[in-house]
Design an enzyme around this catalytic site. Structure first.
Site, PDB file in Angstrom:
ATOM      1  NE  ARG A  48     -18.440 -19.212 -10.762  1.00  0.00           N
ATOM      2  CZ  ARG A  48     -19.146 -19.928 -10.037  1.00  0.00           C
ATOM      3  NH1 ARG A  48     -17.875 -21.288 -10.749  1.00  0.00           N
ATOM      4  NH2 ARG A  48     -19.736 -20.361  -9.724  1.00  0.00           N
ATOM      5  CE1 TYR A  77       0.618  -1.593  -7.574  1.00  0.00           C
ATOM      6  CE2 TYR A  77      -1.044  -2.583  -6.491  1.00  0.00           C
ATOM      7  CZ  TYR A  77      -0.975  -1.414  -7.155  1.00  0.00           C
ATOM      8  OH  TYR A  77      -2.076  -1.131  -7.537  1.00  0.00           O
ATOM      9  CE  LYS A  79      -1.212  -0.867 -12.751  1.00  0.00           C
ATOM     10  NZ  LYS A  79      -1.173  -1.538 -11.773  1.00  0.00           N
TER      11      LYS A  79
HETATM   12  C1  LIG Z   1      -1.255  -2.091 -10.441  1.00  0.00           C
HETATM   13  C2  LIG Z   1      -0.159  -3.652  -9.978  1.00  0.00           C
HETATM   14  C3  LIG Z   1      -0.474  -4.179  -9.107  1.00  0.00           C
HETATM   15  C4  LIG Z   1      -2.465  -4.723  -8.944  1.00  0.00           C
HETATM   16  O1  LIG Z   1      -3.018  -4.875 -10.358  1.00  0.00           O
HETATM   17  P1  LIG Z   1      -4.676  -4.409 -10.351  1.00  0.00           P
HETATM   18  O2  LIG Z   1      -4.719  -4.367 -11.913  1.00  0.00           O
HETATM   19  O3  LIG Z   1      -4.300  -2.864 -10.071  1.00  0.00           O
HETATM   20  O4  LIG Z   1      -5.446  -5.351  -9.092  1.00  0.00           O
HETATM   21  C5  LIG Z   1       0.279  -5.300  -9.082  1.00  0.00           C
HETATM   22  N1  LIG Z   1       1.905  -5.646  -9.530  1.00  0.00           N
HETATM   23  C6  LIG Z   1       2.240  -4.437  -9.237  1.00  0.00           C
HETATM   24  C7  LIG Z   1       3.498  -3.787  -9.860  1.00  0.00           C
HETATM   25  C8  LIG Z   1       1.278  -3.013 -10.762  1.00  0.00           C
HETATM   26  O5  LIG Z   1       1.371  -2.486 -10.777  1.00  0.00           O
END
Ligand SMILES: *Cc1c(COP(=O)(O)O)cnc(C)c1O
Length: 380
Positions: A46, A98, A195
């Site tokens: 961790r 978001y 992403k």
């Molecule tokens: C998807 C997203 C998040 C959250 O991220 P996760 O990996 O789904 O927890 C935060 N900010 C933006 C702009 C996003 O597109």
């Protein structure tokens, strides 16, 4: 080192134990010590993991920062940043952001006494009006999701510095290839690495990058103390994805520009939101702040109803109906009922997230095929 070299080499050395050119997946929970307290810098997974370390160094290099801190998801990264603050502290956030970020701010940290205000950051006077002596952080998302508005990072930083307030930029949409907020004076950069960084829709992951040692120490403390750490296999997948970030992003930007132009000329389309269009109110800022305009496009229909949107959403074949973004494949989504369903109707409409608003994450397929797919769906 230029970006294309960095994604391959920065922070990455062949494994010392084997010479493996690719960072091994250290799938272990603990590490053997030579004597109590005598070890190779790794005690418990961790706290430290060699695969994660390499990724953290790589991300720090890409964002021109000094410290990378990885988490199990983008929201786990947001969670850690918010835990640096205490009851009574105030955060000013942009109002077009978001949905999950809005939810964790209001429904999780709101309960613990943090105060959030959501303002339209296209005008600095709105931020100025929201600053109080308790303001500790300004949270920026740029470009914003799903309206693709921009926030002028340099302007916000200038205002924040005068007031001794930290600035955090959610750089998920642009990726470090198109925009490096730390170079513009921001204190913290956060990513949903799920992403563009991962880029292949196969992993959930989050990251924070900072330059300041004190901020880094606090975030490493929270990473270990709260424990929302990513597994080594997930770190490996992000490392693998990053190697082609610039190539994927170049193609996504090129495709998005073509698709935005096509949509702007289509007679069922009311408005197209894409920073690369001359019609975008912040096109000049986009040219100044970003290296290219990104792979995200949103648009509304002349007939503004959920039914009209549904017709388009259910008639694409290449664009898959799904949440998320930034992968190699193109996705289509409906913010009002999908990603932004957790934002109250009134707030949602105020920021322009209309019933017919459709969001596209443009992949790296052939642009002509993507345009044909959208054309068929729009004419259905
Ligand atoms: C998807 C997203 C998040 C959250 O991220 P996760 O990996 O789904 O927890 C935060 N900010 C933006 C702009 C996003 O597109």
């Amino acid at each position: 080192m230029k970006f294309a070299t960095k994604v391959i080499h920065a922070g990455i050395e062949p494994d010392v134990s084997s010479g493996a050119i690719m960072t091994p997946i250290f799938q272990t929970s603990t590490y053997v010590q030579d004597a109590p307290g005598v070890h190779k810098g790794f005690e418990y997974a961790r706290t430290q993991n060699p695969t994660r370390n390499v990724l953290q160094n790589q991300l720090a290099a890409l964002e021109n920062g000094d410290y990378g801190i990885c988490f199990a998801s983008g929201l786990a990264a947001t969670d850690a940043i918010m835990k640096m603050f205490k009851s009574g502290d105030e955060v000013i956030s942009c109002n077009d952001l978001y949905g999950g970020t809005y939810r964790i701010f209001n429904r999780v940290f709101g309960k613990f006494g943090l105060k959030f205000s959501f303002v339209d950051m296209s005008e600095m006077k709105n931020i100025e009006a929201a600053i109080t002596s308790n303001t500790k952080l300004i949270w920026i998302e740029t470009p914003t999701n799903p309206m693709l508005n921009l926030v002028d990072i340099v302007e916000v930083v200038a205002l924040a510095k005068k007031q001794g307030v930290l600035v955090c930029v959610d750089n998920t949409f642009a990726s470090p290839y198109l925009q490096t907020p730390l170079d513009l004076g921001a204190d913290i950069v956060i990513h949903s690495a799920t992403k563009y960084l991962g880029g292949h829709s196969d992993v959930i992951h989050g990251a924070v990058v900072v330059k300041d040692k004190n901020l880094a120490d606090e975030l490493y403390f929270l990473q270990n103390a709260s424990g929302a750490v990513p597994g080594p296999q997930d770190c490996f997948l992000i490392l693998r994805g990053i190697k082609t970030l610039h190539l994927r992003m170049d193609r996504a930007c090129e495709n998005a520009a073509k698709i935005a132009a096509f949509l702007e000329g289509h007679d069922r389309v009311e408005k197209v939101n894409f920073p690369g269009l001359k019609s975008h109110p912040q096109h000049e800022l986009a040219k100044r702040q970003m290296k290219n305009f990104g792979g995200m496009v949103s648009f509304s229909l002349k007939e503004d109803s959920i039914e009209a949107a549904n017709k388009v959403l259910s008639n694409t074949k290449l664009f898959a109906l799904a949440e998320s973004l930034g992968g190699v494949e193109s996705l289509i989504g409906h913010p009002a009922t999908m990603t932004h369903a957790s934002i109250p109707l009134e707030e949602r409409r105020k920021t322009g997230v209309l019933d017919s608003l459709i969001r596209l994450s443009i992949g790296i397929e052939d642009a002509d095929d993507l345009i044909e797919d959208l054309n068929i769906a729009l004419n259905a």
